[in-house]
Write a protein that holds these residues in place. Structure first.
Motif, PDB file in Angstrom:
ATOM      1  N   ASP A 283       5.727 -10.787  -5.228  1.00 37.04           N
ATOM      2  CA  ASP A 283       6.475 -11.750  -6.028  1.00 37.04           C
ATOM      3  C   ASP A 283       6.835 -12.906  -5.101  1.00 37.04           C
ATOM      4  OD1 ASP A 283       7.975 -13.124  -7.830  1.00 37.04           O
ATOM      5  OD2 ASP A 283       9.543 -11.617  -8.048  1.00 37.04           O
ATOM      6  N   MET A 284       6.104 -13.999  -5.192  1.00 37.14           N
ATOM      7  CA  MET A 284       6.261 -15.115  -4.265  1.00 37.14           C
ATOM      8  C   MET A 284       7.297 -16.109  -4.768  1.00 37.14           C
ATOM      9  SD  MET A 284       4.666 -14.863  -1.453  1.00 37.14           S
ATOM     10  CE  MET A 284       5.013 -16.563  -0.980  1.00 37.14           C
ATOM     11  N   LEU A 285       8.166 -16.495  -3.845  1.00 35.61           N
ATOM     12  CA  LEU A 285       9.180 -17.508  -4.110  1.00 35.61           C
ATOM     13  C   LEU A 285       9.015 -18.637  -3.108  1.00 35.61           C
ATOM     14  CD1 LEU A 285      12.240 -15.133  -4.584  1.00 35.61           C
ATOM     15  CD2 LEU A 285      10.844 -16.174  -6.387  1.00 35.61           C
ATOM     16  N   ALA A 286       9.518 -19.816  -3.479  1.00 40.90           N
ATOM     17  CA  ALA A 286       9.309 -20.987  -2.617  1.00 40.90           C
ATOM     18  C   ALA A 286      10.577 -21.813  -2.506  1.00 40.90           C
ATOM     19  CB  ALA A 286       8.182 -21.857  -3.177  1.00 40.90           C
ATOM     20  N   GLY A 287      10.660 -22.543  -1.381  1.00 41.22           N
ATOM     21  CA  GLY A 287      11.665 -23.582  -1.213  1.00 41.22           C
ATOM     22  C   GLY A 287      13.077 -23.184  -1.570  1.00 41.22           C
ATOM     23  N   ASP A 288      13.607 -23.761  -2.644  1.00 41.08           N
ATOM     24  CA  ASP A 288      14.998 -23.564  -3.047  1.00 41.08           C
ATOM     25  C   ASP A 288      15.289 -22.163  -3.558  1.00 41.08           C
ATOM     26  OD1 ASP A 288      15.440 -26.191  -2.382  1.00 41.08           O
ATOM     27  OD2 ASP A 288      15.322 -26.939  -4.448  1.00 41.08           O
TER      28      ASP A 288
ATOM     29  N   ALA B 229       0.822  -1.215   0.000  1.00 44.67           N
ATOM     30  CA  ALA B 229       0.000   0.000   0.000  1.00 44.67           C
ATOM     31  C   ALA B 229       0.858   1.267   0.000  1.00 44.67           C
ATOM     32  CB  ALA B 229      -0.929   0.000   1.207  1.00 44.67           C
ATOM     33  N   LEU B 230       2.082   1.155   0.520  1.00 41.80           N
ATOM     34  CA  LEU B 230       3.005   2.291   0.526  1.00 41.80           C
ATOM     35  C   LEU B 230       3.877   2.340  -0.718  1.00 41.80           C
ATOM     36  CD1 LEU B 230       4.145   2.279   4.261  1.00 41.80           C
ATOM     37  CD2 LEU B 230       2.606   3.900   3.140  1.00 41.80           C
ATOM     38  N   GLY B 231       3.751   1.336  -1.584  1.00 42.02           N
ATOM     39  CA  GLY B 231       4.475   1.345  -2.845  1.00 42.02           C
ATOM     40  C   GLY B 231       5.743   0.538  -2.894  1.00 42.02           C
ATOM     41  N   PHE B 232       6.106  -0.161  -1.810  1.00 38.68           N
ATOM     42  CA  PHE B 232       7.327  -0.963  -1.815  1.00 38.68           C
ATOM     43  C   PHE B 232       7.218  -2.125  -2.787  1.00 38.68           C
ATOM     44  CE2 PHE B 232       7.715   1.072   2.358  1.00 38.68           C
ATOM     45  CZ  PHE B 232       9.055   1.448   2.345  1.00 38.68           C
ATOM     46  N   ARG B 233       8.377  -2.559  -3.286  1.00 40.35           N
ATOM     47  CA  ARG B 233       8.456  -3.774  -4.095  1.00 40.35           C
ATOM     48  C   ARG B 233       8.679  -4.925  -3.122  1.00 40.35           C
ATOM     49  NH1 ARG B 233      12.481  -1.384  -8.673  1.00 40.35           N
ATOM     50  NH2 ARG B 233      13.991  -1.947  -7.061  1.00 40.35           N
ATOM     51  N   VAL B 234       7.725  -5.822  -3.055  1.00 43.72           N
ATOM     52  CA  VAL B 234       7.740  -6.852  -2.017  1.00 43.72           C
ATOM     53  C   VAL B 234       7.928  -8.239  -2.625  1.00 43.72           C
ATOM     54  CG1 VAL B 234       6.473  -7.901  -0.099  1.00 43.72           C
ATOM     55  CG2 VAL B 234       6.224  -5.440  -0.562  1.00 43.72           C
ATOM     56  N   THR B 235       8.918  -8.944  -2.098  1.00 48.37           N
ATOM     57  CA  THR B 235       9.135 -10.345  -2.413  1.00 48.37           C
ATOM     58  C   THR B 235       8.813 -11.165  -1.175  1.00 48.37           C
ATOM     59  OG1 THR B 235      10.901  -9.874  -4.006  1.00 48.37           O
ATOM     60  CG2 THR B 235      10.844 -12.097  -3.064  1.00 48.37           C
ATOM     61  N   GLY B 236       8.073 -12.222  -1.327  1.00 49.13           N
ATOM     62  CA  GLY B 236       7.761 -13.109  -0.214  1.00 49.13           C
ATOM     63  C   GLY B 236       8.364 -14.477  -0.441  1.00 49.13           C
ATOM     64  N   TRP B 237       8.799 -15.099   0.657  1.00 47.35           N
ATOM     65  CA  TRP B 237       9.325 -16.466   0.555  1.00 47.35           C
ATOM     66  C   TRP B 237       8.685 -17.337   1.604  1.00 47.35           C
ATOM     67  CZ3 TRP B 237      11.722 -19.770   3.971  1.00 47.35           C
ATOM     68  CH2 TRP B 237      12.243 -20.958   3.421  1.00 47.35           C
ATOM     69  N   SER B 238       8.276 -18.524   1.185  1.00 57.80           N
ATOM     70  CA  SER B 238       7.763 -19.544   2.096  1.00 57.80           C
ATOM     71  C   SER B 238       8.062 -20.898   1.469  1.00 57.80           C
ATOM     72  CB  SER B 238       6.257 -19.384   2.326  1.00 57.80           C
ATOM     73  OG  SER B 238       5.541 -19.655   1.131  1.00 57.80           O
ATOM     74  N   GLN B 239       7.880 -21.951   2.227  1.00 62.32           N
ATOM     75  CA  GLN B 239       8.122 -23.276   1.671  1.00 62.32           C
ATOM     76  C   GLN B 239       7.140 -23.588   0.546  1.00 62.32           C
ATOM     77  OE1 GLN B 239      10.456 -25.425   1.839  1.00 62.32           O
ATOM     78  NE2 GLN B 239      11.659 -24.540   3.490  1.00 62.32           N
ATOM     79  N   SER B 240       5.901 -23.142   0.708  1.00 66.53           N
ATOM     80  CA  SER B 240       4.882 -23.470  -0.293  1.00 66.53           C
ATOM     81  C   SER B 240       4.870 -22.491  -1.455  1.00 66.53           C
ATOM     82  CB  SER B 240       3.499 -23.495   0.355  1.00 66.53           C
ATOM     83  OG  SER B 240       3.114 -22.185   0.758  1.00 66.53           O
ATOM     84  N   GLY B 241       5.232 -21.236  -1.197  1.00 69.02           N
ATOM     85  CA  GLY B 241       5.168 -20.224  -2.242  1.00 69.02           C
ATOM     86  C   GLY B 241       3.757 -19.867  -2.651  1.00 69.02           C
ATOM     87  N   ARG B 242       2.800 -20.083  -1.749  1.00 66.12           N
ATOM     88  CA  ARG B 242       1.405 -19.810  -2.081  1.00 66.12           C
ATOM     89  C   ARG B 242       1.229 -18.357  -2.521  1.00 66.12           C
ATOM     90  NH1 ARG B 242      -3.600 -19.946   2.104  1.00 66.12           N
ATOM     91  NH2 ARG B 242      -2.032 -18.863   3.313  1.00 66.12           N
ATOM     92  N   GLU B 243       0.502 -18.152  -3.574  1.00 67.43           N
ATOM     93  CA  GLU B 243       0.363 -16.835  -4.189  1.00 67.43           C
ATOM     94  C   GLU B 243      -0.266 -15.821  -3.232  1.00 67.43           C
ATOM     95  OE1 GLU B 243      -1.745 -14.766  -8.117  1.00 67.43           O
ATOM     96  OE2 GLU B 243      -1.644 -16.953  -7.923  1.00 67.43           O
ATOM     97  N   VAL B 244       0.292 -14.613  -3.233  1.00 66.12           N
ATOM     98  CA  VAL B 244      -0.250 -13.475  -2.486  1.00 66.12           C
ATOM     99  C   VAL B 244      -0.360 -12.325  -3.470  1.00 66.12           C
ATOM    100  CG1 VAL B 244       0.093 -11.850  -0.579  1.00 66.12           C
ATOM    101  CG2 VAL B 244       0.810 -14.238  -0.328  1.00 66.12           C
ATOM    102  N   PRO B 245      -1.545 -11.746  -3.661  1.00 68.94           N
ATOM    103  CA  PRO B 245      -1.720 -10.695  -4.663  1.00 68.94           C
ATOM    104  C   PRO B 245      -0.727  -9.546  -4.474  1.00 68.94           C
ATOM    105  CG  PRO B 245      -3.850 -11.407  -3.836  1.00 68.94           C
ATOM    106  CD  PRO B 245      -2.818 -12.088  -2.983  1.00 68.94           C
ATOM    107  N   GLY B 246      -0.050  -9.189  -5.567  1.00 66.07           N
ATOM    108  CA  GLY B 246       0.875  -8.066  -5.562  1.00 66.07           C
ATOM    109  C   GLY B 246       2.277  -8.397  -5.100  1.00 66.07           C
TER     110      GLY B 246
END
Length: 306
Positions: free
Chosen positions: A171-176, A152-169
């Motif tokens: 960039d989701m990464l998973a596992g390796d 909401a503040l305009g940051f470029r956000v990358t998320g990482w989890s084991q599953s990589g389940r999609e989160v709107p907006g």
């Protein structure tokens, strides 16, 4: 419905009225015959004599509702055969969002630069949020809420989890793909639980993947980061700063080097707390579901540890 309040006595005055108000049908007790309870409301520190709670006599209990979001101090109890539910408290979530947002903005804007010492420092202009990369390790309830606020503040956000389940907006990464998430992280927010897979996840090798001068905000668990490796990276100037709210030993010992390192900010596990007024309705809903045989909320996966 008879419910045992299996939590330290100091919490009774806060929690008992909130739980009874949210679930008037319960008979909330502080002690009694274990075989007579339909459910337990649990918090670490119980029993207060330092022994490990034996869940096996609670033969009638249909649920153990934790008052904590983290369940690492109960999930390994081999006597626990009843369904265990972690606490997902909207007040705790909001507190975590505000904590992470505040320290992210401090790092992003370089607020620590502006010391009130008469020196006019206008030679460095911080970028806009849209040019700043933030990575979040752990994209559960808390991680998703923090990511939404940062977006909401305009940051470029990358998320990482084991599953990589999609989160709107996000960039989701998973596992390796963890190295990729780290290599982007000008600001790294750690919100992972304490499990065998996450302990010392950020060791010297992985800390070296972060961009030079990166800031780490750890409000997940103190076991996520190798303390010695973190201090070495900070002292070399490879990392810029670490904001730490969680530690391997709490309270953090007075002689711990985190206290005196100018590249570390220590906060005393205050990022987010379970608030009785917002958490009691969550507990009440699960107590009702247990008695009705309905699916429980936030059921813990014993194998994953959360």
């Amino acid at each position: 419905m008879r419910v045992l309040f299996a939590a330290p006595a100091r919490q009774w005055d806060e929690w008992a009225p909130a739980l009874r108000n949210a679930c008037p049908e319960i008979e909330l007790c502080r002690d009694g015959d274990p075989a007579g309870f339909d459910a337990l409301v649990y918090a670490p520190g119980y029993p207060e004599d330092g022994t490990v709670l034996d869940f096996s006599p609670f033969t009638r209990a249909r649920v153990v509702q934790s008052l904590w979001a983290g369940v690492e101090r109960i999930v390994t109890n081999t006597t626990l055969t009843q369904p265990l539910c972690r606490m997902v408290d909207p007040g705790l979530t909001r507190g975590m969002v505000e904590y992470c947002l505040g320290w992210t903005m401090r790092a992003h804007l370089g607020m620590h630069v502006y010391r009130q010492d008469g020196v006019w420092r206008n030679d460095v202009m911080p970028p806009l949020a849209s040019s700043r990369n933030v990575s979040i390790l752990g994209m559960g309830e808390l991680g998703r809420a923090v990511a939404t606020a940062l977006l909401a503040l305009g940051f470029r956000v990358t998320g990482w989890s084991q599953s990589g389940r999609e989160v709107p907006g996000v960039d989701m990464l998973a596992g390796d793909a963890l190295p990729k998430a780290l290599s982007r992280a000008e600001i790294l927010i750690c919100l992972l639980p304490d499990t065998p897979d996450t302990r010392n996840l950020l060791d010297a090798e992985r800390l070296a993947l972060l961009p030079k001068g990166a800031t780490i905000i750890n409000s997940g668990r103190g076991t996520l980061i190798d303390d010695t490796a973190l201090l070495a990276a900070l002292n070399r100037g490879d990392l810029g700063h670490a904001v730490l709210d969680v530690f391997r030993t709490e309270p953090l010992p007075a002689d711990h080097p985190f206290w005196t390192n100018r590249h570390v900010t220590v906060t005393p596990h205050v990022a987010a707390d379970t608030r009785a007024e917002t958490a009691a309705p969550v507990a009440a809903e699960n107590l009702r579901r247990a008695m009705q045989g309905a699916p429980l909320l936030h059921l813990v996966d014993r194998k994953r540890g959360y």
